[in-house]
Design a protein around this motif. Structure first.
Motif, short mmCIF file in Angstrom:
data_model
loop_
_atom_site.label_atom_id
_atom_site.label_comp_id
_atom_site.label_asym_id
_atom_site.label_seq_id
_atom_site.Cartn_x
_atom_site.Cartn_y
_atom_site.Cartn_z
N TRP A 62 13.06 6.40 0.14
CA TRP A 62 11.84 6.10 0.56
C TRP A 62 12.17 6.02 2.11
O TRP A 62 13.51 6.13 2.88
CB TRP A 62 12.64 4.12 0.34
N ASP A 63 11.90 4.92 2.98
CA ASP A 63 11.55 5.03 4.54
C ASP A 63 12.38 4.24 4.51
O ASP A 63 11.38 3.04 4.91
CB ASP A 63 10.41 6.03 4.90
N GLU A 64 12.71 3.66 5.60
CA GLU A 64 13.90 2.90 6.72
C GLU A 64 13.09 2.69 8.01
O GLU A 64 13.04 3.40 9.04
CB GLU A 64 15.14 2.87 6.62
N PHE A 65 12.92 2.13 8.56
CA PHE A 65 12.25 1.13 9.68
C PHE A 65 12.68 0.23 9.88
O PHE A 65 12.17 -0.65 11.21
CB PHE A 65 10.43 1.13 9.27
N GLU A 66 14.43 -0.47 10.48
CA GLU A 66 15.09 -1.14 10.77
C GLU A 66 14.87 -2.87 10.03
O GLU A 66 15.17 -3.06 10.54
CB GLU A 66 14.49 -1.02 12.73
N SER A 67 13.89 -2.24 9.59
CA SER A 67 14.16 -4.15 8.52
C SER A 67 15.22 -4.25 7.41
O SER A 67 15.91 -2.49 6.72
CB SER A 67 12.92 -3.42 7.35
N GLU A 68 15.86 -4.58 6.83
CA GLU A 68 17.12 -4.66 5.95
C GLU A 68 16.13 -4.73 4.68
O GLU A 68 17.34 -4.64 3.77
CB GLU A 68 17.82 -6.42 6.72
N THR A 69 15.31 -5.39 4.21
CA THR A 69 15.00 -5.50 3.22
C THR A 69 14.02 -4.60 2.68
O THR A 69 13.44 -4.90 1.14
CB THR A 69 14.59 -7.06 2.78
N LEU A 70 13.01 -4.64 3.38
CA LEU A 70 11.34 -3.88 3.24
C LEU A 70 11.33 -2.43 4.04
O LEU A 70 11.77 -2.07 4.48
CB LEU A 70 10.70 -4.23 4.07
N TYR A 71 11.14 -1.16 3.16
CA TYR A 71 10.77 0.51 2.92
C TYR A 71 9.34 0.69 3.22
O TYR A 71 8.73 -0.11 1.90
CB TYR A 71 11.57 1.05 2.04
N CYS A 72 9.36 1.55 3.28
CA CYS A 72 7.48 2.56 3.52
C CYS A 72 8.16 3.75 2.51
O CYS A 72 8.93 4.41 3.11
CB CYS A 72 7.25 1.69 4.47
#
Length: 189
Positions: A47-57
């Motif tokens: 899963w790719d992280e984009f600086e959110s603590e709880t949501l990935y994409c």
């Protein structure tokens, strides 16, 4: 949580970390070390992280000629505490819009909760930027869709009903896009 992986059957057609136009270009994945978590529960490293603590994409497929992208979402979409839409918009969507993408398919079977905010600026900005395109949210859980409606996000996002395409994984990415495009054309006309 660590066993929930992004869909990978289209990787022979597209891989975001190998696409120079992707916001995740050259991202490396360590399959022997789980570093990201949601509320203390480790998640799969793909899963790719984009600086959110709880949501990935995960960008599953992008076609710059036809100007569409398919993004699978994972985690808790929390605009109340973490302003996830801001992180998603600034670090993923803006990059794709700058590459000419104006049709967004979000797959949300693995979005486990949504906490809204009465601030809708990022949704409105995204909606305005797609101009003749659209934002389709597919297969999000009923209670997530109810919360979106409660916070009036149905003005910006299209979701529910026929957009819940249960068998999307058996389709090729362009077939899935054509199904959603036909549904969106009917909705918007």
């Amino acid at each position: 949580m660590q066993d929930i992986e992004p869909f990978y059957n289209w990787e022979n057609l597209y891989v975001a970390s190998k696409d120079p136009r992707s916001p995740f270009y050259e991202r490396l994945y360590n399959t022997s070390y789980y570093e990201h978590d949601i509320y203390g529960y480790f998640i799969h490293p793909f899963w790719d992280e984009f600086e959110s603590e709880t949501l990935y994409c995960k960008i599953l497929f992008c076609d710059y000629e036809q100007r569409f992208v398919i993004i699978e979402m994972f985690g808790e979409w929390n605009d109340t505490l973490h302003n996830d839409i801001m992180w998603f918009k600034r670090n993923v969507i803006d990059h794709l819009v700058n590459q000419g993408v104006n049709q967004f398919i979000l797959v949300g079977e693995n979005v486990l909760n949504f906490h809204g905010s009465h601030e809708d600026d990022y949704y409105a900005e995204w909606f305005e930027e797609v101009e003749d395109g659209w934002i389709a949210a597919c297969n999000f859980r009923d209670f997530v869709q109810q919360e979106w409606t409660k916070f009036r996000l149905d003005y910006y996002l299209n979701f529910g009903g026929t957009l819940d395409v249960v068998n999307w994984r058996v389709l090729a990415p362009r077939q899935f896009y054509e199904v959603i495009k036909a549904l969106m054309t009917r909705r918007l006309n």
